[in-house]
Every structure is written in C-alpha cells, then in structure tokens.
Design a protein around this motif. Sequence first.
Motif, PDB file in Angstrom:
ATOM      1  N   SER A  68     -17.476  16.430   8.424  1.00  0.00           N
ATOM      2  CA  SER A  68     -16.904  15.686   7.310  1.00  0.00           C
ATOM      3  C   SER A  68     -16.866  16.592   6.089  1.00  0.00           C
ATOM      4  O   SER A  68     -17.531  17.632   6.047  1.00  0.00           O
ATOM      5  CB  SER A  68     -17.721  14.422   7.022  1.00  0.00           C
ATOM      6  N   ILE A  69     -16.088  16.175   5.114  1.00  0.00           N
ATOM      7  CA  ILE A  69     -15.945  16.923   3.870  1.00  0.00           C
ATOM      8  C   ILE A  69     -16.009  15.914   2.730  1.00  0.00           C
ATOM      9  O   ILE A  69     -15.504  14.793   2.855  1.00  0.00           O
ATOM     10  CB  ILE A  69     -14.615  17.723   3.857  1.00  0.00           C
ATOM     11  N   GLU A  70     -16.655  16.289   1.638  1.00  0.00           N
ATOM     12  CA  GLU A  70     -16.734  15.431   0.469  1.00  0.00           C
ATOM     13  C   GLU A  70     -15.686  15.889  -0.541  1.00  0.00           C
ATOM     14  O   GLU A  70     -15.641  17.066  -0.908  1.00  0.00           O
ATOM     15  CB  GLU A  70     -18.131  15.469  -0.146  1.00  0.00           C
ATOM     16  N   VAL A  71     -14.840  14.945  -0.969  1.00  0.00           N
ATOM     17  CA  VAL A  71     -13.768  15.252  -1.916  1.00  0.00           C
ATOM     18  C   VAL A  71     -13.839  14.269  -3.082  1.00  0.00           C
ATOM     19  O   VAL A  71     -14.292  13.138  -2.934  1.00  0.00           O
ATOM     20  CB  VAL A  71     -12.375  15.213  -1.248  1.00  0.00           C
ATOM     21  N   GLN A  72     -13.383  14.738  -4.227  1.00  0.00           N
ATOM     22  CA  GLN A  72     -13.399  13.905  -5.430  1.00  0.00           C
ATOM     23  C   GLN A  72     -12.041  13.223  -5.590  1.00  0.00           C
ATOM     24  O   GLN A  72     -11.005  13.809  -5.295  1.00  0.00           O
ATOM     25  CB  GLN A  72     -13.709  14.750  -6.675  1.00  0.00           C
ATOM     26  N   PHE A  73     -12.116  11.973  -6.052  1.00  0.00           N
ATOM     27  CA  PHE A  73     -10.912  11.196  -6.312  1.00  0.00           C
ATOM     28  C   PHE A  73     -10.839  10.809  -7.783  1.00  0.00           C
ATOM     29  O   PHE A  73     -11.821  10.345  -8.357  1.00  0.00           O
ATOM     30  CB  PHE A  73     -10.898   9.910  -5.465  1.00  0.00           C
ATOM     31  N   ASP A  74      -9.669  11.025  -8.375  1.00  0.00           N
ATOM     32  CA  ASP A  74      -9.322  10.503  -9.688  1.00  0.00           C
ATOM     33  C   ASP A  74      -8.230   9.486  -9.392  1.00  0.00           C
ATOM     34  O   ASP A  74      -7.068   9.836  -9.171  1.00  0.00           O
ATOM     35  CB  ASP A  74      -8.820  11.628 -10.595  1.00  0.00           C
ATOM     36  N   ASP A  75      -8.611   8.229  -9.341  1.00  0.00           N
ATOM     37  CA  ASP A  75      -7.822   7.153  -8.764  1.00  0.00           C
ATOM     38  C   ASP A  75      -7.340   6.224  -9.881  1.00  0.00           C
ATOM     39  O   ASP A  75      -8.158   5.616 -10.576  1.00  0.00           O
ATOM     40  CB  ASP A  75      -8.730   6.406  -7.779  1.00  0.00           C
ATOM     41  N   TRP A  76      -6.028   6.132 -10.058  1.00  0.00           N
ATOM     42  CA  TRP A  76      -5.431   5.297 -11.104  1.00  0.00           C
ATOM     43  C   TRP A  76      -4.612   4.170 -10.478  1.00  0.00           C
ATOM     44  O   TRP A  76      -3.788   4.418  -9.607  1.00  0.00           O
ATOM     45  CB  TRP A  76      -4.511   6.125 -11.990  1.00  0.00           C
ATOM     46  N   MET A  77      -4.846   2.942 -10.960  1.00  0.00           N
ATOM     47  CA  MET A  77      -4.083   1.778 -10.529  1.00  0.00           C
ATOM     48  C   MET A  77      -3.440   1.146 -11.764  1.00  0.00           C
ATOM     49  O   MET A  77      -4.107   1.011 -12.800  1.00  0.00           O
ATOM     50  CB  MET A  77      -4.990   0.772  -9.837  1.00  0.00           C
ATOM     51  N   PHE A  78      -2.163   0.766 -11.636  1.00  0.00           N
ATOM     52  CA  PHE A  78      -1.431   0.177 -12.751  1.00  0.00           C
ATOM     53  C   PHE A  78      -0.802  -1.143 -12.307  1.00  0.00           C
ATOM     54  O   PHE A  78       0.003  -1.172 -11.367  1.00  0.00           O
ATOM     55  CB  PHE A  78      -0.323   1.123 -13.241  1.00  0.00           C
ATOM     56  N   LEU A  79      -1.166  -2.216 -12.992  1.00  0.00           N
ATOM     57  CA  LEU A  79      -0.597  -3.533 -12.715  1.00  0.00           C
ATOM     58  C   LEU A  79       0.821  -3.576 -13.261  1.00  0.00           C
ATOM     59  O   LEU A  79       1.051  -3.329 -14.446  1.00  0.00           O
ATOM     60  CB  LEU A  79      -1.457  -4.622 -13.351  1.00  0.00           C
ATOM     61  N   ILE A  80       1.781  -3.862 -12.396  1.00  0.00           N
ATOM     62  CA  ILE A  80       3.188  -3.923 -12.791  1.00  0.00           C
ATOM     63  C   ILE A  80       3.566  -5.350 -13.186  1.00  0.00           C
ATOM     64  O   ILE A  80       4.197  -5.587 -14.204  1.00  0.00           O
ATOM     65  CB  ILE A  80       4.104  -3.411 -11.652  1.00  0.00           C
ATOM     66  N   ASP A  81       3.169  -6.305 -12.363  1.00  0.00           N
ATOM     67  CA  ASP A  81       3.347  -7.730 -12.666  1.00  0.00           C
ATOM     68  C   ASP A  81       2.254  -8.480 -11.915  1.00  0.00           C
ATOM     69  O   ASP A  81       1.333  -7.864 -11.386  1.00  0.00           O
ATOM     70  CB  ASP A  81       4.766  -8.219 -12.343  1.00  0.00           C
ATOM     71  N   ASP A  82       2.350  -9.799 -11.847  1.00  0.00           N
ATOM     72  CA  ASP A  82       1.285 -10.591 -11.213  1.00  0.00           C
ATOM     73  C   ASP A  82       1.075 -10.260  -9.737  1.00  0.00           C
ATOM     74  O   ASP A  82       0.005 -10.513  -9.202  1.00  0.00           O
ATOM     75  CB  ASP A  82       1.588 -12.089 -11.345  1.00  0.00           C
ATOM     76  N   ARG A  83       2.097  -9.723  -9.072  1.00  0.00           N
ATOM     77  CA  ARG A  83       1.999  -9.455  -7.637  1.00  0.00           C
ATOM     78  C   ARG A  83       1.847  -7.983  -7.278  1.00  0.00           C
ATOM     79  O   ARG A  83       1.272  -7.656  -6.248  1.00  0.00           O
ATOM     80  CB  ARG A  83       3.247  -9.996  -6.913  1.00  0.00           C
ATOM     81  N   VAL A  84       2.409  -7.066  -8.064  1.00  0.00           N
ATOM     82  CA  VAL A  84       2.521  -5.661  -7.664  1.00  0.00           C
ATOM     83  C   VAL A  84       1.621  -4.752  -8.506  1.00  0.00           C
ATOM     84  O   VAL A  84       1.579  -4.868  -9.731  1.00  0.00           O
ATOM     85  CB  VAL A  84       3.980  -5.173  -7.765  1.00  0.00           C
ATOM     86  N   MET A  85       0.931  -3.860  -7.814  1.00  0.00           N
ATOM     87  CA  MET A  85       0.129  -2.827  -8.457  1.00  0.00           C
ATOM     88  C   MET A  85       0.472  -1.492  -7.796  1.00  0.00           C
ATOM     89  O   MET A  85       0.602  -1.427  -6.568  1.00  0.00           O
ATOM     90  CB  MET A  85      -1.361  -3.107  -8.302  1.00  0.00           C
ATOM     91  N   LEU A  86       0.643  -0.450  -8.609  1.00  0.00           N
ATOM     92  CA  LEU A  86       0.890   0.894  -8.083  1.00  0.00           C
ATOM     93  C   LEU A  86      -0.368   1.726  -8.248  1.00  0.00           C
ATOM     94  O   LEU A  86      -1.072   1.615  -9.255  1.00  0.00           O
ATOM     95  CB  LEU A  86       2.064   1.555  -8.797  1.00  0.00           C
ATOM     96  N   ASN A  87      -0.639   2.556  -7.254  1.00  0.00           N
ATOM     97  CA  ASN A  87      -1.863   3.352  -7.205  1.00  0.00           C
ATOM     98  C   ASN A  87      -1.505   4.810  -6.925  1.00  0.00           C
ATOM     99  O   ASN A  87      -0.725   5.104  -6.027  1.00  0.00           O
ATOM    100  CB  ASN A  87      -2.742   2.786  -6.094  1.00  0.00           C
ATOM    101  N   ARG A  88      -2.090   5.712  -7.722  1.00  0.00           N
ATOM    102  CA  ARG A  88      -1.941   7.155  -7.501  1.00  0.00           C
ATOM    103  C   ARG A  88      -3.329   7.761  -7.611  1.00  0.00           C
ATOM    104  O   ARG A  88      -3.989   7.629  -8.637  1.00  0.00           O
ATOM    105  CB  ARG A  88      -1.014   7.776  -8.538  1.00  0.00           C
ATOM    106  N   ALA A  89      -3.772   8.411  -6.555  1.00  0.00           N
ATOM    107  CA  ALA A  89      -5.095   9.022  -6.533  1.00  0.00           C
ATOM    108  C   ALA A  89      -4.951  10.507  -6.240  1.00  0.00           C
ATOM    109  O   ALA A  89      -4.334  10.893  -5.249  1.00  0.00           O
ATOM    110  CB  ALA A  89      -5.972   8.358  -5.471  1.00  0.00           C
ATOM    111  N   VAL A  90      -5.512  11.325  -7.114  1.00  0.00           N
ATOM    112  CA  VAL A  90      -5.511  12.772  -6.913  1.00  0.00           C
ATOM    113  C   VAL A  90      -6.824  13.140  -6.242  1.00  0.00           C
ATOM    114  O   VAL A  90      -7.897  12.772  -6.706  1.00  0.00           O
ATOM    115  CB  VAL A  90      -5.338  13.533  -8.240  1.00  0.00           C
ATOM    116  N   MET A  91      -6.706  13.865  -5.141  1.00  0.00           N
ATOM    117  CA  MET A  91      -7.859  14.285  -4.351  1.00  0.00           C
ATOM    118  C   MET A  91      -8.100  15.770  -4.617  1.00  0.00           C
ATOM    119  O   MET A  91      -7.159  16.569  -4.571  1.00  0.00           O
ATOM    120  CB  MET A  91      -7.544  14.039  -2.871  1.00  0.00           C
ATOM    121  N   SER A  92      -9.372  16.138  -4.913  1.00  0.00           N
ATOM    122  CA  SER A  92      -9.671  17.540  -5.197  1.00  0.00           C
ATOM    123  C   SER A  92     -11.022  17.943  -4.611  1.00  0.00           C
ATOM    124  O   SER A  92     -11.847  17.097  -4.257  1.00  0.00           O
ATOM    125  CB  SER A  92      -9.666  17.791  -6.712  1.00  0.00           C
ATOM    126  N   LYS A  93     -11.213  19.241  -4.511  1.00  0.00           N
ATOM    127  CA  LYS A  93     -12.469  19.824  -4.038  1.00  0.00           C
ATOM    128  C   LYS A  93     -12.724  21.053  -4.900  1.00  0.00           C
ATOM    129  O   LYS A  93     -11.832  21.899  -5.037  1.00  0.00           O
ATOM    130  CB  LYS A  93     -12.355  20.194  -2.545  1.00  0.00           C
TER     131      LYS A  93
END
Length: 184
Positions: free
Chosen positions: A143-168
């Motif tokens: 296994s490998i341990e990686v760091q996540f900078d994880d951003w979630m943005f609520l668009i409306d009551d139903r939809v959320m967009l997520n972008r996570a940058v993975m780094s080591k």
Amino acid sequence: MPIAVLAHRIWTRLILLTGILLLASCAHVDPTVYRQEKPALDLKNYFNGTLTGHGMFQDRSGQVQRRFVVTIKASWNGDVGTLDEDFVWSDGKKEKRIWTLRKKSPNQYVGTASDVVGEALGIVEGNALNWQYTLRLPYKNDSIEVQFDDWMFLIDDRVMLNRAVMSKFGFRLGEVFISFSKTP
C-alpha cells in the motif's frame, strides 16, 4: 569555462528549482474565500439519504485511468454521520468505504475511515467543503499513503461537484473528479 564555475551555476539552479517546487507544493486556497457563496452547504442535510456519484481518476498527465460509480447511504445521529460508500470501478472491481463524520464546531468536521490515516479535517464555508487527509491505497502487493486536498462545491439542492488533488511528498499524482446527486 572552469568546472568550478559550471558546478556552482548548476548547484545554484538546483537550489532555486527546489525552492520553487517547495513553494508551489505549499499553495492552498483558504476555504473562507467561499463564505458568501450560495447555496450554503449544510453537510448534515446534503449527506443524508441516498446519493449517487459518477467519477474518474486522472493521472498527473491528465489521462483518465479509471472511472467509477459510487452509491452512498448517508445518515446522522446527532452530530455523528455515517457515509456508507459502495464503489464499482470501470474494470469491474468493487470497493467499500465507511466514513464516520463528527461535527467539531459550526464549520469544522473530522472524518475517519479504515483506510484514512489518522483523521480527515473538513472545513465548510459557504457552498464549499475542503477535506485534508491521508489515504492508504493498495499499490502493487503493498500500500501507499497519499495526501488528498479534497474540495466539494454545492451547486444546488441535488448536485455537488468534487475535485480532489492527490499528492505524495508534495508532488501531484493525479486528480479525482466526482459529480454527486441526491436520489429524490
């Protein structure tokens, strides 16, 4: 040109490049810049019930390596939430992750899961949630341990967009993109 002068120039450029890389790896958006964005994200309200996410992982060159669908069954008991996630990957592999979320303050949460090293720290501001955590991922026969900078943005009551940058070690390995939608 004498070798000593050439070596000095190379050494100076290496130090400069290392400094630039270190500064770039420390860059991080402050979640408070989203404080006034609407609709305001209420984590307990959005992550409650059944959600479906469609996502992909892109390597650092931008090439899509894998796609997935995740079904999340989310519930809360007071200030403790459970996100029971079932992933189906484009190669047929199935994975499960169960997050336990705890509210620490009006805009701070901590999260744990069996493959999260320590705790994830989450900050909610306006329509945004930023998670910072280390994830243990299977890699070859280990296994490998990686760091996540994880951003979630609520668009409306139903939809959320997520972008996570993975780094080591501060180097970007790739990104995960997900579009979540609440099941009516």
